[in-house]
Design an enzyme around this catalytic site. Structure first.
Site: not given
Length: 485
Positions: A158, A288
């Site tokens: 999970h 970036s």
């Protein structure tokens, strides 16, 4: 303003990403070269079986002009514009290049003799290219798994911290799915048959007429052309086309591989966020345009992006097959011209990316260890309880003491942003004095990974190595490969 070659849309699959080999395989040049091979082998087989009018000179002229020239393409383009029929345009162009064969090219055949058989030839070659690349990706991931088979890391269920595993053991989960993809694609490749010479609606009526009603010669022609192209399977019956269900069988394993690749790349993106493992990052690469510090998982993101496209392409084949009325309809043609090449080009690109990623994965053991240290105290509580009970303590009482201290430590982590200090709390608690000298040894991460290293060894030996054995020569060509895993 026109900029020449840049004023038309081009698919990024070919202009930006695809390997030269796969792009060439689905090129018009190779497609029409394959058609000419089909016409040549049909003529050879018909001549062998006694069809009159097919001369040695005609065969030789066809053999000499299998590769199309610029002029061949120009002739075919003019003729197709006039006739609105691509196959007949190329029959005409081939006849112009090989005039001694002009009268016997395509003799007895329908268009699907070249289009469908040509597709089957190209699709089989495409799967061979993909299998080679898939074997390389599996090999490099296996080397990675072997190298890090004993490095403990947090397992996640999970996406919440769970019992420890190892970096290498986690990689075997990826490899196992890739092995299933290898198996599925091999099956699809080996199941591809040859349409053969079946005529306009699959009855072979034109060839029966060509051989004056001799059924044996018609069957011999069908088998001989199949043999000349090296196919072991000849589809016994067809309509005008080979069943479009074959396309389903071919694209389904490719789309299934897309799901595997997406899962692997997603896992690596999550691990990159944790700063535990990163994909290769080149020296001058920019992550970036604004944030110079960033090391975005660009390759894995591209794998996910392209895999999503790959996963849906199999839907085209399902829908196309379902609407092939009776002996065939032509609403398959435009769809197949897009979906089949794109499935192969996309798979090829994703495999190239996976190979690059698997060869250069960067692991950060210190970060992994820090994450373990933040969670392991909670996971070690059962070991601590067992150690206390062995010293004569009461299990239920010990459990309650651990529970209280664990909640205090968790609160400090979540509400105050502090490090997990459960072990320090245990060491300061008089109740646990009997095991204070054992606590550190109870937190050794290597004691929490079960049989992970042994599982990796056995998995590679018993499953990976046998699956890669047929590709050993191909793998040796890779300068990075030392066949020792």
């Amino acid at each position: 303003m026109s900029t020449g070659i840049h004023d038309k849309y081009e698919s990024p699959l070919t202009s930006r990403y695809a390997s030269p080999e796969m792009a060439a395989l689905f090129s018009p040049a190779n497609r029409f070269y394959t058609w000419r091979q089909l016409w040549l082998n049909l003529a050879k087989a018909e001549k062998e079986l006694g069809v009159k009018g097919i001369t040695d000179e005609a065969i030789e002229e066809m053999e000499a002009h299998l590769i199309l020239t610029k002029e061949d393409f120009e002739i075919a383009a003019i003729e197709e514009k006039r006739r609105r029929h691509d196959v007949m345009a190329h029959v005409y162009a081939f006849g112009q290049t090989a005039p001694k064969a002009a009268g016997i090219i395509h003799l007895g055949a329908t268009s699907c003799y070249v289009t469908d058989n040509g597709d089957l030839i190209i699709l089989r070659k495409g799967l061979d290219l993909l299998l080679d690349k898939l074997a390389r990706a599996i090999y490099h991931f296996s080397r990675f798994a072997d190298k890090y088979k004993s490095l403990p890391t947090l397992g996640f269920t999970h996406f919440q911290p769970a019992q420890l595993t190892t970096v290498g053991k986690r990689a075997t989960l990826w490899i196992q799915e890739l092995l299933w993809d290898l198996r599925n694609i091999i099956r699809a490749r080996n199941d591809i048959g040859f349409r053969g010479v079946k005529g306009t609606t699959g009855t072979q009526a034109s060839f029966l007429s060509l051989f004056d009603g001799d059924h044996d010669k018609v069957e011999a022609l069908d088998a001989r052309v199949c043999e000349l192209f090296g196919f072991e399977i000849l589809y016994p019956v067809t309509g005008q086309t080979y069943s479009r269900k074959i396309d389903i069988d071919i694209l389904n394993p490719l789309s299934s591989f897309g799901a595997t690749a997406h899962k692997i790349a997603t896992d690596l993106r999550l691990l990159a966020n944790l700063k535990e493992i990163e994909e290769p990052f080149e020296k001058d690469q920019i992550g970036s345009s604004a944030m110079a510090y960033k090391r975005n998982p660009m390759r894995c993101e591209r794998v996910c992006s392209l895999s999503r496209h790959l996963m849906v392409l199999a839907q085209d084949t399902l829908m196309t097959n379902s609407v092939q009325w009776l002996e065939r309809t032509l609403d398959d043609s435009a769809n197949r011209r897009i979906s089949l090449p794109e499935a192969f080009l996309t798979t090829d690109i994703v495999l190239s990316l996976l190979q690059n990623i698997s060869e250069g994965l960067v692991v950060y053991p210190q970060v992994i260890q820090r994450h373990i240290s933040q969670e392991l105290p909670f996971m070690a509580t059962e070991n601590i309880i067992m150690a206390v009970t062995k010293k004569g303590g009461d299990r239920q009482e010990c459990h309650e003491m651990i529970r209280v201290l664990s909640h205090q430590a968790a609160s400090a982590v979540k509400e105050e942003g502090k490090e997990n200090d459960l072990i320090e709390r245990i060491k300061k608690t008089e109740y646990f004095k009997c095991i204070h000298d054992e606590v550190d040894s109870l937190l050794d991460p290597s004691t929490f990974i079960g049989r992970a290293p042994q599982q990796v060894d056995k998995f590679i030996k018993e499953h990976v190595n046998p699956a890669l054995e047929p590709y050993s020569e191909i793998l040796k060509q890779d300068k990075h490969v030392t066949l020792s895993v």
